[in-house]
Design an enzyme around this catalytic site. Sequence first.
Site, PDB file in Angstrom:
ATOM      1  N   ARG A 110       0.858  -1.178   0.000  1.00  0.00           N
ATOM      2  CA  ARG A 110       0.000   0.000   0.000  1.00  0.00           C
ATOM      3  C   ARG A 110       0.896   1.231   0.000  1.00  0.00           C
ATOM      4  NH1 ARG A 110       1.829   1.648   3.994  1.00  0.00           N
ATOM      5  NH2 ARG A 110       0.657   3.583   3.779  1.00  0.00           N
TER       6      ARG A 110
ATOM      7  N   ASN B 171      -5.403  12.775   0.406  1.00  0.00           N
ATOM      8  CA  ASN B 171      -4.600  11.862   1.230  1.00  0.00           C
ATOM      9  C   ASN B 171      -5.538  11.106   2.168  1.00  0.00           C
ATOM     10  OD1 ASN B 171      -2.019  10.796   2.035  1.00  0.00           O
ATOM     11  ND2 ASN B 171      -2.201  11.945   3.923  1.00  0.00           N
ATOM     12  N   LYS B 172      -4.961  10.230   2.954  1.00  0.00           N
ATOM     13  CA  LYS B 172      -5.719   9.373   3.873  1.00  0.00           C
ATOM     14  C   LYS B 172      -6.757  10.160   4.664  1.00  0.00           C
ATOM     15  CE  LYS B 172      -5.504   5.852   4.122  1.00  0.00           C
ATOM     16  NZ  LYS B 172      -6.467   4.989   3.379  1.00  0.00           N
TER      17      LYS B 172
ATOM     18  N   ARG C 198      -7.081  -0.299  -6.962  1.00  0.00           N
ATOM     19  CA  ARG C 198      -7.353   0.788  -6.004  1.00  0.00           C
ATOM     20  C   ARG C 198      -7.514   2.085  -6.794  1.00  0.00           C
ATOM     21  NH1 ARG C 198      -4.216   1.297  -0.528  1.00  0.00           N
ATOM     22  NH2 ARG C 198      -6.143   2.388   0.018  1.00  0.00           N
TER      23      ARG C 198
ATOM     24  N   ASP D  44      -1.889  10.928  -2.072  1.00  0.00           N
ATOM     25  CA  ASP D  44      -2.199   9.952  -3.119  1.00  0.00           C
ATOM     26  C   ASP D  44      -2.459  10.616  -4.457  1.00  0.00           C
ATOM     27  OD1 ASP D  44      -3.017   8.679  -0.424  1.00  0.00           O
ATOM     28  OD2 ASP D  44      -2.708   7.031  -1.838  1.00  0.00           O
TER      29      ASP D  44
HETATM   30  O1  MRU Z   1      -4.646   3.442   2.088  1.00  0.00           O
HETATM   31  P1  MRU Z   1      -3.165   3.598   2.087  1.00  0.00           P
HETATM   32  O2  MRU Z   1      -2.507   3.026   3.304  1.00  0.00           O
HETATM   33  O3  MRU Z   1      -2.537   3.110   0.814  1.00  0.00           O
HETATM   34  O4  MRU Z   1      -2.956   5.169   2.146  1.00  0.00           O
HETATM   35  C1  MRU Z   1      -1.666   5.689   2.150  1.00  0.00           C
HETATM   36  C2  MRU Z   1      -1.644   7.163   2.243  1.00  0.00           C
HETATM   37  O5  MRU Z   1      -2.651   7.814   2.352  1.00  0.00           O
HETATM   38  C3  MRU Z   1      -0.299   7.812   2.091  1.00  0.00           C
HETATM   39  O6  MRU Z   1      -0.252   9.001   2.829  1.00  0.00           O
HETATM   40  C4  MRU Z   1      -0.066   8.130   0.600  1.00  0.00           C
HETATM   41  O7  MRU Z   1      -0.284   7.005  -0.191  1.00  0.00           O
HETATM   42  C5  MRU Z   1       1.302   8.635   0.366  1.00  0.00           C
HETATM   43  S1  MRU Z   1       2.522   7.376   0.538  1.00  0.00           S
HETATM   44  C6  MRU Z   1       4.040   8.059   0.285  1.00  0.00           C
END
Ligand code: MRU
Length: 371
Positions: free
Chosen positions: A53, A253-254, A90, A243
């Site tokens: 991920r 982002n998350k 995804r 992302d």
């Molecule tokens: O759902 P995930 O764990 O893939 O989400 C990850 C994030 O939100 C990160 O902050 C993002 O991918 C940047 S990783 C360098």
Amino acid sequence: MKIAGKEMRTIWVESDGAGIGTIDQTLLPHRFATARLTTLDDAVRAIKTMQVRGAPLIGATAAYGVWLALRSDASDENLERAYGALLAARPTAINLQWALDQMLAAVRNRPRAERVAAALRRAGEIAEEDVRINQAIGRHGLKLIEEIAARKKGERVNVLTHCNAGWLATVDWGTATAPIYMAHDKGLPVHVFADETRPRNQGASLTAWELGHHGVPHTVIPDNTGGHLMQHGLVDLVIVGTDRVTAQGDVCNKIGTYLKALAAHDNKVPFYVALPSPTIDFSVSDGLTEIPIEQRSPDEVATMTGKTKDGRIETVQIIPDGSAVANYGFDVTPARLVTGLITERGVIGANRAALAETYPERAENRDKIAS
Ligand code: MRU
């Protein structure tokens, strides 16, 4: 990064050349195990189930996934099938599509006999490029931490981060963590507040795990704590990953990142976003309406997994039977709340002009496609 004293990356070609090695991130922090991917289906499953991920690592895995697919059948039809299956794994991180487009460009116009080798070569380059980019992000972000350290005259510098934009989310170094690792390695007194990041707890499970392995002092905090810390002057800067960043500088982002940006803005705490250029999507402008937000299984919210006192890993339900659940994976922080973007080409403003000026070849290319 070193794991148990051994230099490691998060993705590699296995020594027998028969597949890809990765770390199964669903087992961390309680168990460290590697996973071997040998087919397209393995790669798709690893991305979907979040064994791998983080936007850059998803991209690198997809690139190798194309190689795995072509090994069994290097036809145009299979290339298309692999592209579609990986892209659907995804939806939010644009690095996935970027990597797949790179792979397509590298193999499509070649004779079948050359495709497998070309795919492996390009996937390897994508992985190497990620490492170089993150090192550059680290060097630029380090200056921000150094400035604060100088101002604080040796007192610890507190960085708050959300989710895991670390070594585990990339091929090496991480994006948000690269400046932190470099500051720590240079002897600066850096300390990290790691948001736990419900529902999947990437901060508590992954960021804390990797910071611990590198010896970086850190404190895991419940997601709701950041605002309180900022009100009391306990956070010097926020650095998060992303992302997808739009042409106008909106940051996806998350889930929960936006709330941290609001709190940072209200408390005049600098809020930086670290990103590699493959995370910029010049084809979209308004992050709120144009980025697909992944919705994941209700189980991720309804349950929690952890280690019992006698060392067993158990999953328990934490909500009443029958309660409805919403599980949005990401949110969008408008550009106006972002102090700056830490890119491999320097720290820039989160706005259209700065992004286009910093990446003219990408922005122009986009304009050409649009006209
Ligand atoms: O759902 P995930 O764990 O893939 O989400 C990850 C994030 O939100 C990160 O902050 C993002 O991918 C940047 S990783 C360098």
